[in-house]
Motif scaffolding. Structure first.
Motif, PDB file in Angstrom:
ATOM      1  N   PHE A  71       0.857  -1.177   0.000  1.00 39.72           N
ATOM      2  CA  PHE A  71       0.000   0.000   0.000  1.00 39.72           C
ATOM      3  C   PHE A  71       0.902   1.239   0.000  1.00 39.72           C
ATOM      4  CE2 PHE A  71      -2.335  -3.110   2.844  1.00 39.72           C
ATOM      5  CZ  PHE A  71      -3.205  -3.554   1.858  1.00 39.72           C
ATOM      6  N   PRO A  72       0.450   2.367  -0.560  1.00 41.16           N
ATOM      7  CA  PRO A  72       1.278   3.576  -0.532  1.00 41.16           C
ATOM      8  C   PRO A  72       1.624   3.956   0.902  1.00 41.16           C
ATOM      9  CG  PRO A  72      -0.636   3.878  -1.959  1.00 41.16           C
ATOM     10  CD  PRO A  72      -0.850   2.586  -1.231  1.00 41.16           C
ATOM     11  N   GLY A  73       2.868   4.360   1.122  1.00 39.25           N
ATOM     12  CA  GLY A  73       3.246   4.753   2.474  1.00 39.25           C
ATOM     13  C   GLY A  73       4.739   4.806   2.654  1.00 39.25           C
ATOM     14  N   GLY A  74       5.150   5.162   3.869  1.00 42.59           N
ATOM     15  CA  GLY A  74       6.564   5.241   4.183  1.00 42.59           C
ATOM     16  C   GLY A  74       6.795   5.879   5.532  1.00 42.59           C
ATOM     17  N   ARG A  75       8.023   6.254   5.766  1.00 43.90           N
ATOM     18  CA  ARG A  75       8.433   6.843   7.031  1.00 43.90           C
ATOM     19  C   ARG A  75       7.751   8.193   7.255  1.00 43.90           C
ATOM     20  NH1 ARG A  75      13.548   5.645   9.054  1.00 43.90           N
ATOM     21  NH2 ARG A  75      14.135   5.117   6.909  1.00 43.90           N
ATOM     22  N   ILE A  76       7.330   8.473   8.486  1.00 48.74           N
ATOM     23  CA  ILE A  76       6.796   9.780   8.842  1.00 48.74           C
ATOM     24  C   ILE A  76       7.966  10.721   9.085  1.00 48.74           C
ATOM     25  CG2 ILE A  76       5.391  11.079  10.500  1.00 48.74           C
ATOM     26  CD1 ILE A  76       3.920   8.449  11.109  1.00 48.74           C
ATOM     27  N   GLU A  77       7.947  11.871   8.426  1.00 49.83           N
ATOM     28  CA  GLU A  77       9.035  12.831   8.520  1.00 49.83           C
ATOM     29  C   GLU A  77       8.682  13.951   9.497  1.00 49.83           C
ATOM     30  OE1 GLU A  77      11.785  12.217   7.175  1.00 49.83           O
ATOM     31  OE2 GLU A  77      11.308  10.726   5.638  1.00 49.83           O
ATOM     32  N   PRO A  78       9.701  14.566  10.125  1.00 50.60           N
ATOM     33  CA  PRO A  78       9.433  15.681  11.049  1.00 50.60           C
ATOM     34  C   PRO A  78       8.625  16.806  10.419  1.00 50.60           C
ATOM     35  CG  PRO A  78      11.696  14.917  11.300  1.00 50.60           C
ATOM     36  CD  PRO A  78      11.126  14.178  10.119  1.00 50.60           C
ATOM     37  N   ASP A  79       8.826  17.061   9.127  1.00 51.64           N
ATOM     38  CA  ASP A  79       8.088  18.137   8.464  1.00 51.64           C
ATOM     39  C   ASP A  79       6.607  17.811   8.270  1.00 51.64           C
ATOM     40  OD1 ASP A  79      10.368  19.646   8.331  1.00 51.64           O
ATOM     41  OD2 ASP A  79      10.809  19.178   6.228  1.00 51.64           O
ATOM     42  N   ASP A  80       6.222  16.553   8.435  1.00 52.54           N
ATOM     43  CA  ASP A  80       4.816  16.195   8.267  1.00 52.54           C
ATOM     44  C   ASP A  80       3.938  16.828   9.339  1.00 52.54           C
ATOM     45  OD1 ASP A  80       5.189  14.600   6.006  1.00 52.54           O
ATOM     46  OD2 ASP A  80       5.687  12.839   7.207  1.00 52.54           O
ATOM     47  N   ALA A  81       4.456  16.941  10.537  1.00 55.80           N
ATOM     48  CA  ALA A  81       3.645  17.436  11.650  1.00 55.80           C
ATOM     49  C   ALA A  81       4.534  18.134  12.672  1.00 55.80           C
ATOM     50  CB  ALA A  81       2.869  16.295  12.293  1.00 55.80           C
ATOM     51  N   PRO A  82       4.989  19.353  12.367  1.00 57.73           N
ATOM     52  CA  PRO A  82       5.872  20.055  13.300  1.00 57.73           C
ATOM     53  C   PRO A  82       5.229  20.206  14.681  1.00 57.73           C
ATOM     54  CG  PRO A  82       5.794  21.177  11.178  1.00 57.73           C
ATOM     55  CD  PRO A  82       4.730  20.118  11.147  1.00 57.73           C
ATOM     56  N   GLY A  83       5.997  19.918  15.704  1.00 58.38           N
ATOM     57  CA  GLY A  83       5.502  20.053  17.060  1.00 58.38           C
ATOM     58  C   GLY A  83       4.696  18.869  17.559  1.00 58.38           C
ATOM     59  N   MET A  84       4.474  17.877  16.708  1.00 60.23           N
ATOM     60  CA  MET A  84       3.706  16.697  17.104  1.00 60.23           C
ATOM     61  C   MET A  84       4.627  15.493  17.261  1.00 60.23           C
ATOM     62  SD  MET A  84       0.448  16.877  14.519  1.00 60.23           S
ATOM     63  CE  MET A  84      -0.451  18.402  14.235  1.00 60.23           C
ATOM     64  N   LEU A  85       4.188  14.532  18.028  1.00 59.09           N
ATOM     65  CA  LEU A  85       4.891  13.258  18.088  1.00 59.09           C
ATOM     66  C   LEU A  85       4.802  12.562  16.738  1.00 59.09           C
ATOM     67  CD1 LEU A  85       3.698  11.813  21.523  1.00 59.09           C
ATOM     68  CD2 LEU A  85       6.005  12.612  20.962  1.00 59.09           C
ATOM     69  N   LEU A  86       5.914  12.060  16.227  1.00 62.69           N
ATOM     70  CA  LEU A  86       5.883  11.353  14.948  1.00 62.69           C
ATOM     71  C   LEU A  86       5.059  10.075  15.045  1.00 62.69           C
ATOM     72  CD1 LEU A  86       9.530  11.736  13.583  1.00 62.69           C
ATOM     73  CD2 LEU A  86       7.538  13.208  13.256  1.00 62.69           C
ATOM     74  N   GLU A  87       4.895   9.540  16.264  1.00 60.59           N
ATOM     75  CA  GLU A  87       4.112   8.320  16.456  1.00 60.59           C
ATOM     76  C   GLU A  87       2.610   8.593  16.507  1.00 60.59           C
ATOM     77  OE1 GLU A  87       6.502   9.411  18.399  1.00 60.59           O
ATOM     78  OE2 GLU A  87       8.146   7.951  18.340  1.00 60.59           O
ATOM     79  N   SER A  88       2.202   9.858  16.496  1.00 63.83           N
ATOM     80  CA  SER A  88       0.803  10.201  16.724  1.00 63.83           C
ATOM     81  C   SER A  88      -0.058   9.962  15.490  1.00 63.83           C
ATOM     82  CB  SER A  88       0.678  11.670  17.143  1.00 63.83           C
ATOM     83  OG  SER A  88       0.990  12.533  16.067  1.00 63.83           O
ATOM     84  N   TRP A  89      -1.361   9.885  15.725  1.00 58.76           N
ATOM     85  CA  TRP A  89      -2.334   9.713  14.663  1.00 58.76           C
ATOM     86  C   TRP A  89      -2.311  10.885  13.683  1.00 58.76           C
ATOM     87  CZ3 TRP A  89      -5.349   7.365  11.482  1.00 58.76           C
ATOM     88  CH2 TRP A  89      -6.466   7.978  10.945  1.00 58.76           C
ATOM     89  N   ASP A  90      -2.225  12.113  14.194  1.00 56.61           N
ATOM     90  CA  ASP A  90      -2.208  13.284  13.320  1.00 56.61           C
ATOM     91  C   ASP A  90      -1.009  13.259  12.387  1.00 56.61           C
ATOM     92  OD1 ASP A  90      -4.572  14.504  14.141  1.00 56.61           O
ATOM     93  OD2 ASP A  90      -3.602  15.488  15.835  1.00 56.61           O
ATOM     94  N   ALA A  91       0.158  12.939  12.928  1.00 56.67           N
ATOM     95  CA  ALA A  91       1.347  12.850  12.092  1.00 56.67           C
ATOM     96  C   ALA A  91       1.211  11.731  11.066  1.00 56.67           C
ATOM     97  CB  ALA A  91       2.584  12.626  12.962  1.00 56.67           C
ATOM     98  N   ALA A  92       0.584  10.623  11.469  1.00 58.19           N
ATOM     99  CA  ALA A  92       0.437   9.476  10.572  1.00 58.19           C
ATOM    100  C   ALA A  92      -0.426   9.807   9.361  1.00 58.19           C
ATOM    101  CB  ALA A  92      -0.154   8.290  11.331  1.00 58.19           C
ATOM    102  N   ARG A  93      -1.566  10.451   9.580  1.00 61.36           N
ATOM    103  CA  ARG A  93      -2.439  10.707   8.442  1.00 61.36           C
ATOM    104  C   ARG A  93      -1.839  11.741   7.494  1.00 61.36           C
ATOM    105  NH1 ARG A  93      -6.042  15.036   9.605  1.00 61.36           N
ATOM    106  NH2 ARG A  93      -5.840  15.833  11.725  1.00 61.36           N
ATOM    107  N   ILE A  94      -1.098  12.733   8.043  1.00 61.72           N
ATOM    108  CA  ILE A  94      -0.442  13.711   7.175  1.00 61.72           C
ATOM    109  C   ILE A  94       0.693  13.042   6.394  1.00 61.72           C
ATOM    110  CG2 ILE A  94       0.913  15.830   7.146  1.00 61.72           C
ATOM    111  CD1 ILE A  94      -0.718  16.679   9.657  1.00 61.72           C
ATOM    112  N   GLY A  95       1.461  12.208   7.076  1.00 56.02           N
ATOM    113  CA  GLY A  95       2.545  11.493   6.411  1.00 56.02           C
ATOM    114  C   GLY A  95       2.050  10.542   5.341  1.00 56.02           C
TER     115      GLY A  95
END
Length: 240
Positions: A54-78
């Protein structure tokens, strides 16, 4: 919104840390059913080279500045960014639903803790692969993807296999979304057991999860690599 799930305690202090990642299970309507987008990773890639994913990959810091990279918000943006980069598709991350979370077994040298999300697309959207990491794509019903896997025409990893197996029991996008919404995202921390020429992936309630004894009587919850690809066994007890 879902919070990051806590992984069970690791049995190996030397295991490689798992990087946060996200992937989107992208569905579109097709002939009164639905299809899933699968992308072919380039053979030369170190992780999952030659696999359909499925399309996807590593969550990058720029995906969600100020958020935990493990978080749901960061995941959906990534996941939305990765889908744009790999398949040329622009998606609304606010429309995604959480489905599951998978962590690569400890024996692997490259490990990811990956959110799996459900997303939907209009039937006529054009897919344009990046021709770098991704070299081809297919829209397939879950059942057709599993059949191709059994015929050794489609190499997939266990998380994709089990996801497709679950989706193959559903008849529509509406049912798939309802199924995702009906449960809390399941956290998977599989363990890999290699025995002669056979590879088994065990899940937490499998009787062999802690001691590796595949013949021990008890609960089975595992996938095993056989002549026809991955095969799933799930039963409350077994005499072995």
């Amino acid at each position: 919104m879902p919070e990051p799930l806590n992984a069970p305690s690791s049995d190996s202090a030397a295991s490689v840390p798992a990087d946060p990642a996200a992937t989107i299970i992208l569905l579109r309507p097709a002939r009164q059913q639905f299809e899933v987008l699968l992308l072919l990773r380039a053979q030369a890639l170190k992780f999952a080279g030659g696999s359909w994913v499925f399309p996807g990959g590593r969550i990058e810091p720029d995906d969600a500045p100020g958020m935990l990279l493990e978080s749901w918000d960061a995941a959906r943006i990534g996941a939305a960014r990765e889908c744009q980069e790999e398949a040329g598709l622009t998606l609304d991350p606010d429309s995604f639903l959480p489905y599951s979370q998978w962590t690569t077994p400890e024996l692997e040298r490259r490990r990811f803790s990956t959110w799996f999300l459900i997303g939907c697309l209009d039937e006529d959207a054009e897919v344009i692969v990046d021709d770098g990491e991704i070299v081809d794509y297919q829209w397939l019903t879950p059942s057709a993807a599993l059949q191709k896997h059994r015929q050794q025409q489609l190499s997939i990893m266990p998380p994709a296999y089990l996801t497709l197996l679950e989706l193959s029991r559903l008849d529509s996008i509406e049912q798939a979304r309802a199924f995702a919404q009906s449960r809390e995202p399941i956290f998977y921390l599989p363990k890999m057991i290699k025995n002669d020429k056979e590879v088994s992936i065990l899940y937490a309630d499998d009787v062999a999860y802690h001691n590796g004894d595949l013949q021990q009587p008890g609960i089975r919850n595992r996938v095993t690599k056989g002549a026809q690809g991955w095969e799933y066994t799930h039963c409350p007890a077994s005499s072995g």
